[in-house]
Design a protein around this motif. Structure first.
Motif, PDB file in Angstrom:
ATOM      1  N   ASP A   1      -2.383  11.135  -1.424  1.00  0.00           N
ATOM      2  CA  ASP A   1      -3.660  11.657  -0.933  1.00  0.00           C
ATOM      3  C   ASP A   1      -3.843  11.289   0.539  1.00  0.00           C
ATOM      4  O   ASP A   1      -3.512  10.164   0.945  1.00  0.00           O
ATOM      5  CB  ASP A   1      -4.843  11.026  -1.694  1.00  0.00           C
ATOM      6  N   THR A   2      -4.414  12.205   1.301  1.00  0.00           N
ATOM      7  CA  THR A   2      -4.848  11.861   2.655  1.00  0.00           C
ATOM      8  C   THR A   2      -6.199  11.173   2.540  1.00  0.00           C
ATOM      9  O   THR A   2      -7.105  11.694   1.883  1.00  0.00           O
ATOM     10  CB  THR A   2      -5.008  13.131   3.510  1.00  0.00           C
ATOM     11  N   GLY A   3      -6.342  10.022   3.160  1.00  0.00           N
ATOM     12  CA  GLY A   3      -7.633   9.338   3.078  1.00  0.00           C
ATOM     13  C   GLY A   3      -7.574   7.953   3.682  1.00  0.00           C
ATOM     14  O   GLY A   3      -6.522   7.473   4.106  1.00  0.00           O
ATOM     15  N   ASP A   4      -8.751   7.335   3.712  1.00  0.00           N
ATOM     16  CA  ASP A   4      -8.917   5.995   4.272  1.00  0.00           C
ATOM     17  C   ASP A   4      -9.026   5.002   3.117  1.00  0.00           C
ATOM     18  O   ASP A   4      -9.927   5.123   2.279  1.00  0.00           O
ATOM     19  CB  ASP A   4     -10.195   5.975   5.126  1.00  0.00           C
ATOM     20  N   PHE A   5      -8.131   4.059   3.084  1.00  0.00           N
ATOM     21  CA  PHE A   5      -8.127   3.057   2.012  1.00  0.00           C
ATOM     22  C   PHE A   5      -9.478   2.351   1.897  1.00  0.00           C
ATOM     23  O   PHE A   5      -9.925   1.998   0.819  1.00  0.00           O
ATOM     24  CB  PHE A   5      -7.018   2.036   2.285  1.00  0.00           C
ATOM     25  N   PHE A   6     -10.133   2.168   3.046  1.00  0.00           N
ATOM     26  CA  PHE A   6     -11.402   1.426   3.037  1.00  0.00           C
ATOM     27  C   PHE A   6     -12.579   2.275   2.562  1.00  0.00           C
ATOM     28  O   PHE A   6     -13.638   1.745   2.259  1.00  0.00           O
ATOM     29  CB  PHE A   6     -11.730   0.907   4.443  1.00  0.00           C
ATOM     30  N   ALA A   7     -12.390   3.593   2.551  1.00  0.00           N
ATOM     31  CA  ALA A   7     -13.532   4.476   2.294  1.00  0.00           C
ATOM     32  C   ALA A   7     -13.837   4.650   0.814  1.00  0.00           C
ATOM     33  O   ALA A   7     -14.915   5.126   0.455  1.00  0.00           O
ATOM     34  CB  ALA A   7     -13.280   5.845   2.917  1.00  0.00           C
TER      35      ALA A   7
ATOM     36  N   PHE B   1      -1.286  -3.795   6.126  1.00  0.00           N
ATOM     37  CA  PHE B   1      -2.102  -4.941   6.539  1.00  0.00           C
ATOM     38  C   PHE B   1      -1.870  -5.266   8.020  1.00  0.00           C
ATOM     39  O   PHE B   1      -2.811  -5.574   8.755  1.00  0.00           O
ATOM     40  CB  PHE B   1      -1.741  -6.147   5.669  1.00  0.00           C
ATOM     41  N   CYS B   2      -0.624  -5.182   8.481  1.00  0.00           N
ATOM     42  CA  CYS B   2      -0.334  -5.509   9.887  1.00  0.00           C
ATOM     43  C   CYS B   2      -0.624  -4.329  10.810  1.00  0.00           C
ATOM     44  O   CYS B   2      -0.526  -4.462  12.022  1.00  0.00           O
ATOM     45  CB  CYS B   2       1.112  -5.975  10.055  1.00  0.00           C
ATOM     46  N   ALA B   3      -0.975  -3.176  10.227  1.00  0.00           N
ATOM     47  CA  ALA B   3      -1.245  -1.991  11.042  1.00  0.00           C
ATOM     48  C   ALA B   3      -2.721  -1.828  11.354  1.00  0.00           C
ATOM     49  O   ALA B   3      -3.080  -1.092  12.271  1.00  0.00           O
ATOM     50  CB  ALA B   3      -0.738  -0.741  10.317  1.00  0.00           C
TER      51      ALA B   3
ATOM     52  N   GLU C   1      -9.415  -7.702  12.978  1.00  0.00           N
ATOM     53  CA  GLU C   1     -10.800  -7.965  12.541  1.00  0.00           C
ATOM     54  C   GLU C   1     -11.129  -7.237  11.239  1.00  0.00           C
ATOM     55  O   GLU C   1     -12.132  -7.535  10.583  1.00  0.00           O
ATOM     56  CB  GLU C   1     -11.812  -7.631  13.650  1.00  0.00           C
ATOM     57  N   LEU C   2     -10.296  -6.265  10.860  1.00  0.00           N
ATOM     58  CA  LEU C   2     -10.529  -5.549   9.591  1.00  0.00           C
ATOM     59  C   LEU C   2      -9.835  -6.218   8.400  1.00  0.00           C
ATOM     60  O   LEU C   2      -9.962  -5.756   7.272  1.00  0.00           O
ATOM     61  CB  LEU C   2     -10.045  -4.102   9.704  1.00  0.00           C
ATOM     62  N   ARG C   3      -9.114  -7.297   8.651  1.00  0.00           N
ATOM     63  CA  ARG C   3      -8.380  -7.924   7.548  1.00  0.00           C
ATOM     64  C   ARG C   3      -9.289  -8.412   6.421  1.00  0.00           C
ATOM     65  O   ARG C   3      -8.953  -8.236   5.247  1.00  0.00           O
ATOM     66  CB  ARG C   3      -7.488  -9.047   8.072  1.00  0.00           C
ATOM     67  N   PRO C   4     -10.438  -9.015   6.732  1.00  0.00           N
ATOM     68  CA  PRO C   4     -11.333  -9.391   5.623  1.00  0.00           C
ATOM     69  C   PRO C   4     -11.807  -8.174   4.837  1.00  0.00           C
ATOM     70  O   PRO C   4     -12.011  -8.254   3.624  1.00  0.00           O
ATOM     71  CB  PRO C   4     -12.502 -10.094   6.328  1.00  0.00           C
ATOM     72  N   VAL C   5     -11.963  -7.032   5.518  1.00  0.00           N
ATOM     73  CA  VAL C   5     -12.375  -5.807   4.814  1.00  0.00           C
ATOM     74  C   VAL C   5     -11.247  -5.336   3.898  1.00  0.00           C
ATOM     75  O   VAL C   5     -11.483  -4.900   2.769  1.00  0.00           O
ATOM     76  CB  VAL C   5     -12.757  -4.697   5.829  1.00  0.00           C
ATOM     77  N   TYR C   6     -10.012  -5.451   4.395  1.00  0.00           N
ATOM     78  CA  TYR C   6      -8.852  -5.106   3.557  1.00  0.00           C
ATOM     79  C   TYR C   6      -8.860  -5.987   2.307  1.00  0.00           C
ATOM     80  O   TYR C   6      -8.727  -5.504   1.178  1.00  0.00           O
ATOM     81  CB  TYR C   6      -7.571  -5.326   4.365  1.00  0.00           C
TER      82      TYR C   6
ATOM     83  N   LEU D   1      -7.266 -16.289   4.106  1.00  0.00           N
ATOM     84  CA  LEU D   1      -7.907 -15.014   3.797  1.00  0.00           C
ATOM     85  C   LEU D   1      -7.943 -14.745   2.291  1.00  0.00           C
ATOM     86  O   LEU D   1      -8.950 -14.276   1.760  1.00  0.00           O
ATOM     87  CB  LEU D   1      -7.131 -13.903   4.508  1.00  0.00           C
ATOM     88  N   PHE D   2      -6.855 -15.013   1.619  1.00  0.00           N
ATOM     89  CA  PHE D   2      -6.726 -14.528   0.242  1.00  0.00           C
ATOM     90  C   PHE D   2      -6.981 -15.593  -0.830  1.00  0.00           C
ATOM     91  O   PHE D   2      -7.265 -15.244  -1.975  1.00  0.00           O
ATOM     92  CB  PHE D   2      -5.326 -13.931   0.018  1.00  0.00           C
ATOM     93  N   ASP D   3      -6.868 -16.874  -0.498  1.00  0.00           N
ATOM     94  CA  ASP D   3      -6.818 -17.891  -1.554  1.00  0.00           C
ATOM     95  C   ASP D   3      -8.059 -17.946  -2.439  1.00  0.00           C
ATOM     96  O   ASP D   3      -7.969 -18.254  -3.619  1.00  0.00           O
ATOM     97  CB  ASP D   3      -6.556 -19.279  -0.959  1.00  0.00           C
ATOM     98  N   GLU D   4      -9.226 -17.649  -1.883  1.00  0.00           N
ATOM     99  CA  GLU D   4     -10.434 -17.780  -2.693  1.00  0.00           C
ATOM    100  C   GLU D   4     -10.494 -16.717  -3.796  1.00  0.00           C
ATOM    101  O   GLU D   4     -10.925 -16.989  -4.917  1.00  0.00           O
ATOM    102  CB  GLU D   4     -11.663 -17.663  -1.786  1.00  0.00           C
ATOM    103  N   LEU D   5     -10.059 -15.526  -3.471  1.00  0.00           N
ATOM    104  CA  LEU D   5     -10.185 -14.414  -4.419  1.00  0.00           C
ATOM    105  C   LEU D   5      -8.913 -14.123  -5.189  1.00  0.00           C
ATOM    106  O   LEU D   5      -8.938 -13.424  -6.205  1.00  0.00           O
ATOM    107  CB  LEU D   5     -10.627 -13.142  -3.675  1.00  0.00           C
TER     108      LEU D   5
END
Ligand SMILES: C[S@@+](CC[C@H](N)C(=O)[O-])C[C@H]1O[C@@H](n2cnc3c(N)ncnc32)[C@H](O)[C@@H]1O
Length: 199
Positions: free
Chosen positions: A89-95, A111-113, A117-122, A167-171
């Motif tokens: 699908d064409t789309g935004d993963f965050f959307a 993730f590296c792309a 500052e969007l890493r927490p959103v990822y 970033l990831f350890d809590e969740l």
């Protein structure tokens, strides 16, 4: 590299230098011994679709969805790989809104792309879309210490192990963390393969 980086142009002009034309070896090797999986799997920033296709082929009972901002990449993925349980699908993963029930998310150089500052959103998007116990299966691109922070040394931004942990350890609980035995040319010792389980 900025957040308005023109991914579509790179695919259209065929200058997607990050694309080696096949599934990343670390994921290919890990898949060999994995038991069958059912449920939905998403591959964010799937590009031309190599990882999504490998997963769909290995897990025929799963529904695998590759998502990318670039229409050209998605069209090429659709032309390149056809499996009954695979879609691009064409789309935004965050959307994507709402709660999903994904059994796994496959990460390879998305993730590296995205801008750092969007890493927490990822992280939050992955956590929200995965079911409890769902897996984030990731080949993270790392900068070695001597080049970390060097903006000329890409593919676009690397990250460090402490950053990933913070970033990831809590969740997420880390089930596997290893330097892959095999990597693409030029990526040896620059990748970290991790399997993270949604708490
Ligand atoms: C470095 S490329 C990697 C592509 C593919 N994973 C590979 O390894 O060949 C990063 C990809 O992420 C996509 N991308 C960036 N931000 C995205 C977003 N928010 N949602 C979906 N795709 C995104 C880009 O279009 C691009 O195809």
């Amino acid at each position: 590299m900025s957040d308005d980086f023109d991914w579509e142009a790179r695919y259209r002009e065929d200058t997607a230098g990050w694309d080696f034309g096949e599934v990343v070896p670390a994921l290919e090797d890990w898949l060999v011994d994995q038991p069958p999986v059912t449920g939905e799997v998403v591959v964010p920033g799937c590009g031309r679709g190599h990882e999504a296709a490998a997963v769909a082929n290995k897990w025929p009972e799963a529904v695998v969805v590759g998502v990318d901002l670039s229409e050209t990449a998605v069209r090429e993925a659709q032309e390149g790989y056809i499996f009954p349980n695979l879609r691009y699908d064409t789309g935004d993963f965050f959307a994507a809104s709402g709660k999903d029930d994904l059994v796994a998310i496959i990460e390879h150089t998305c993730f590296c792309a995205i801008p750092p500052e969007l890493r927490p959103v990822y992280r939050d998007t992955a956590a929200r879309r995965l079911r409890a116990g769902g897996l984030l299966i990731a080949v993270f691109y790392l900068h070695p210490e001597e080049t970390e922070g060097d903006p000329d040394d890409g593919p676009p931004w690397g990250c460090s192990v402490p950053e990933l942990n913070g970033l990831f350890d809590e969740l997420f609980e880390t089930l596997v963390s290893q330097v892959p035995a095999r990597a693409f040319e030029g990526r040896k010792n620059r990748e970290l393969f991790r399997v993270l389980r949604r708490r």
